[in-house]
Structure formats: structure tokens, C-alpha cells
Design an enzyme around this catalytic site. Sequence first.
Site, PDB file in Angstrom:
ATOM      1  N   SER A  70       0.873  -0.757  -0.079  1.00  0.00           N
ATOM      2  CA  SER A  70      -0.140  -0.151   0.544  1.00  0.00           C
ATOM      3  C   SER A  70       1.399   1.087   0.117  1.00  0.00           C
ATOM      4  CB  SER A  70      -0.958  -0.444   0.773  1.00  0.00           C
ATOM      5  OG  SER A  70       0.279   0.195   2.523  1.00  0.00           O
ATOM      6  N   LYS A 120       0.450   4.784   7.104  1.00  0.00           N
ATOM      7  CA  LYS A 120      -0.571   5.569   6.005  1.00  0.00           C
ATOM      8  C   LYS A 120      -0.329   6.553   5.917  1.00  0.00           C
ATOM      9  CE  LYS A 120      -3.060   1.984   4.197  1.00  0.00           C
ATOM     10  NZ  LYS A 120      -2.214   1.270   4.338  1.00  0.00           N
TER      11      LYS A 120
END
Length: 109
Positions: free
Chosen positions: A20, A59
Site C-alpha cells: 500500500s 499510511k
Amino acid sequence: MDALLGVREGDFFLLVRGDSMTGIGVMDGDYVLVRPASEVLHGEVAVVLVPGEGTATLKRVYLFGDEVTLFSENPNYARMTYPADQVVIQGRMIARLGMAAPRVSEGRD
């Protein structure tokens, strides 16, 4: 090595699983150096515990009022938005160690 990376007492390494964050060069199998913090600046990359997951995720964090939006650096993943009081920030990423398989540059023999 600690001096080279600027490691401080309390910093820790996190093994990355998944793809990701490939847009910023963080690959599956890499380690990231994390500096513990309960808050981060708007747009910083952080290790975050999200509701219902039971695991940490790496993230980019954006704070919008009483909500936190987490962005991946891979367009295949949707952003995630949670109430700010349900997200626990563990720390900010300060370095990456490329431990994954060697990357191949395109156009090289």
C-alpha cells in the site's frame, strides 16, 4: 548505524507487509524506522491503529476536524476515514530500510 539513521531512544523498526505504500518506495519486506508519537503533522506518514483491525497500518495521515483520513501511496487502495477518537497514532515514519528483494530498474540488461 544508529547515528547514521538518527535513531533515538524509544524508536523502533516495523516490518512492512503489503504494497500500500509503494508510491513512496516502501515495499513489502522493508523495515521502516518509527519515532513514537501520539500526534503527527497533516500529511505525515505514520503507524496507526484503526478501529476493528487489531493491527497497525502504515499510511499518510490527514486530519480533518473530528475525522482522520488515511491514504495509501498506491492507487489500488481506497482512502479510509475514521472518527479521530477511534484512531491511535503510534508514531511517525522517519526512515526506510530497503530489505525487500532487489528492485530491478527498467531498461537495464
